[in-house]
Design a protein around this motif. Structure first.
Motif, PDB file in Angstrom:
ATOM      1  N   UNK A  66       6.519  -5.085   4.053  1.00  0.00           N
ATOM      2  CA  UNK A  66       7.654  -4.955   3.339  1.00  0.00           C
ATOM      3  C   UNK A  66       7.178  -3.771   2.433  1.00  0.00           C
ATOM      4  N   UNK A  67       6.376  -3.189   2.226  1.00  0.00           N
ATOM      5  CA  UNK A  67       5.933  -1.699   1.719  1.00  0.00           C
ATOM      6  C   UNK A  67       5.559  -1.745   0.169  1.00  0.00           C
ATOM      7  N   UNK A  68       6.149  -2.831  -0.564  1.00  0.00           N
ATOM      8  CA  UNK A  68       5.494  -2.848  -1.653  1.00  0.00           C
ATOM      9  C   UNK A  68       4.225  -2.731  -2.083  1.00  0.00           C
ATOM     10  N   UNK A  69       3.809  -1.742  -3.019  1.00  0.00           N
ATOM     11  CA  UNK A  69       2.618  -1.805  -3.670  1.00  0.00           C
ATOM     12  C   UNK A  69       1.191  -3.795  -3.995  1.00  0.00           C
ATOM     13  N   UNK A  70       0.373  -2.989  -3.181  1.00  0.00           N
ATOM     14  CA  UNK A  70      -0.638  -4.098  -3.450  1.00  0.00           C
ATOM     15  C   UNK A  70      -1.519  -3.056  -3.670  1.00  0.00           C
ATOM     16  N   UNK A  71      -2.787  -4.514  -4.353  1.00  0.00           N
ATOM     17  CA  UNK A  71      -4.430  -4.525  -4.928  1.00  0.00           C
ATOM     18  C   UNK A  71      -4.928  -4.188  -3.640  1.00  0.00           C
ATOM     19  N   UNK A  72      -5.722  -3.406  -4.775  1.00  0.00           N
ATOM     20  CA  UNK A  72      -7.044  -3.401  -3.808  1.00  0.00           C
ATOM     21  C   UNK A  72      -7.599  -4.905  -3.257  1.00  0.00           C
ATOM     22  N   UNK A  73      -7.654  -5.945  -4.123  1.00  0.00           N
ATOM     23  CA  UNK A  73      -8.497  -7.241  -4.062  1.00  0.00           C
ATOM     24  C   UNK A  73      -7.328  -8.032  -3.022  1.00  0.00           C
ATOM     25  N   UNK A  74      -6.638  -7.801  -2.583  1.00  0.00           N
ATOM     26  CA  UNK A  74      -5.369  -8.345  -2.278  1.00  0.00           C
ATOM     27  C   UNK A  74      -5.721  -9.015  -1.149  1.00  0.00           C
ATOM     28  N   UNK A  75      -5.587 -10.391  -0.281  1.00  0.00           N
ATOM     29  CA  UNK A  75      -5.835 -10.641   1.106  1.00  0.00           C
ATOM     30  C   UNK A  75      -4.634 -11.064   1.780  1.00  0.00           C
ATOM     31  N   UNK A  76      -3.171 -11.331   0.506  1.00  0.00           N
ATOM     32  CA  UNK A  76      -2.190 -11.119   1.461  1.00  0.00           C
ATOM     33  C   UNK A  76      -1.430 -10.252   0.519  1.00  0.00           C
ATOM     34  N   UNK A  77      -0.086 -10.372   0.777  1.00  0.00           N
ATOM     35  CA  UNK A  77       0.982  -9.769   0.429  1.00  0.00           C
ATOM     36  C   UNK A  77       1.296 -10.157  -0.991  1.00  0.00           C
ATOM     37  N   UNK A  78       1.284 -10.563  -1.987  1.00  0.00           N
ATOM     38  CA  UNK A  78       2.087 -11.645  -3.163  1.00  0.00           C
ATOM     39  C   UNK A  78       3.583 -11.605  -2.850  1.00  0.00           C
ATOM     40  N   UNK A  79       4.673 -10.589  -2.159  1.00  0.00           N
ATOM     41  CA  UNK A  79       5.697  -9.764  -2.155  1.00  0.00           C
ATOM     42  C   UNK A  79       6.129 -11.223  -0.674  1.00  0.00           C
ATOM     43  N   UNK A  80       5.617 -10.458   0.363  1.00  0.00           N
ATOM     44  CA  UNK A  80       6.904 -11.050   1.664  1.00  0.00           C
ATOM     45  C   UNK A  80       5.630 -11.543   2.386  1.00  0.00           C
ATOM     46  N   UNK A  81       3.869 -12.122   1.623  1.00  0.00           N
ATOM     47  CA  UNK A  81       3.197 -13.528   2.479  1.00  0.00           C
ATOM     48  C   UNK A  81       1.995 -12.773   3.641  1.00  0.00           C
ATOM     49  N   UNK A  82       2.325 -11.777   4.095  1.00  0.00           N
ATOM     50  CA  UNK A  82       2.026 -11.259   5.354  1.00  0.00           C
ATOM     51  C   UNK A  82       0.765 -11.150   4.855  1.00  0.00           C
ATOM     52  N   UNK A  83      -0.443 -11.001   5.670  1.00  0.00           N
ATOM     53  CA  UNK A  83      -2.311 -10.471   6.105  1.00  0.00           C
ATOM     54  C   UNK A  83      -2.566  -9.193   5.239  1.00  0.00           C
ATOM     55  N   UNK A  84      -3.117  -9.143   4.753  1.00  0.00           N
ATOM     56  CA  UNK A  84      -3.128  -7.297   4.124  1.00  0.00           C
ATOM     57  C   UNK A  84      -4.234  -6.841   5.557  1.00  0.00           C
ATOM     58  N   UNK A  85      -3.854  -6.006   6.385  1.00  0.00           N
ATOM     59  CA  UNK A  85      -5.191  -5.768   7.582  1.00  0.00           C
ATOM     60  C   UNK A  85      -5.814  -4.926   6.973  1.00  0.00           C
TER      61      UNK A  85
END
Length: 274
Positions: A6-25
């Motif tokens: 979804x291209x939203x800005x993520x934090x370094x510690x995020x394991x899942x996107x807070x917006x769409x819930x996708x797993x951060x790879x």
């Protein structure tokens, strides 16, 4: 870093996107990571697919009512489950025709023996071939009809509307379709002569399972579900007769236009002349 979905800005510690819930790879794709994801999704005993399969046997009313009432993550989506059932059916059909063509040929020889002329045999073979080629479409078009029959049978119950009846039969029909085709596959690999008996049993198995599902959904007594099942069969036979007449009429018109009807009549006259 931005989410790749979804291209939203993520934090370094995020394991899942807070917006769409996708797993951060973070790492590149490897055989190990691919196998890990596959096993988590499909081989885990508590994953959505196996849970859906188990509970459609043990408590189908929970699976179906969950979807109807808006709970869409706990169990497999009804259309995804139908797609899996169709895939299993397609896999069995491929194995059947690829490795056991003599079984189909033998069954066709038995059925063709009842046809009186060569034209009838060709027409019957074409019909059977069309059924196998378009079986997925036929299975899907059965759902609206089954839902309509069910709505008629349960006219005095207002618990489910027509669309919800369609969901009931998507789940129930998909489950019986997948289960029976898995049995077909097992039988054809272990002891294929039993396939004819299983083919006969497949319809009663489907009827009994649907009756079981409806009994659980409507909390019916054995007597009531028996009466509803008999009513369903009667209404279903009525629809079958009407649809058969319509299809027969269309086939006669088609045969008349392409000359097959006259060819069949001439063959019948020749046979009577003998």
């Amino acid at each position: 870093m931005n989410c790749k979905n979804c291209t939203i800005q993520l934090k370094n510690k995020d394991k899942f996107c807070p917006n769409c819930g996708a797993k951060v790879i973070h790492n590149r794709l490897t055989i190990k990571s691919l196998w890990s994801e596959f096993s988590q999704r499909f081989l885990n005993y508590d994953n959505t697919f196996f849970k859906t399969v188990r509970h459609l046997f043990t408590k189908p009313e929970v699976v179906i009512d969950s979807y109807i009432n808006g709970t869409r993550k706990k169990y497999l989506n009804v259309f995804n489950y139908f797609a899996i059932a169709i895939t299993i059916t397609g896999f069995f059909t491929f194995i059947f025709f690829k490795f056991f063509p003599e079984i189909y040929a033998g069954a066709m020889d038995v059925l063709n023996a009842s046809q009186q002329s060569e034209t009838q045999r060709k027409m019957f073979s074409n019909i059977m071939s069309t059924i196998f080629d378009y079986q997925s479409l036929m299975y899907f078009t059965m759902i609206p009809l089954l839902a309509l029959i069910s709505k008629i049978v349960f006219y005095n119950y207002k618990k489910y509307n027509y669309t919800e009846h369609a969901v009931i039969y998507l789940y129930a029909y998909s489950h019986t379709l997948a289960f029976i085709n898995v049995l077909y596959l097992a039988v054809i690999l272990i002891y294929h002569p039993f396939l004819n008996y299983l083919s006969i049993l497949s319809i009663p198995i489907s009827i009994l399972y649907v009756a079981y599902v409806l009994k659980r959904l409507y909390n019916l007594s054995f007597k009531k579900i028996l009466l509803k099942t008999l009513f369903f069969i009667v209404v279903g036979l009525g629809f079958y007769i009407v649809i058969s007449l319509i299809i027969g009429f269309i086939m006669i018109i088609s045969m008349f236009l392409n000359g097959t009807l006259m060819e069949m009549i001439q063959e019948q006259r020749a046979l009577k002349g003998q």
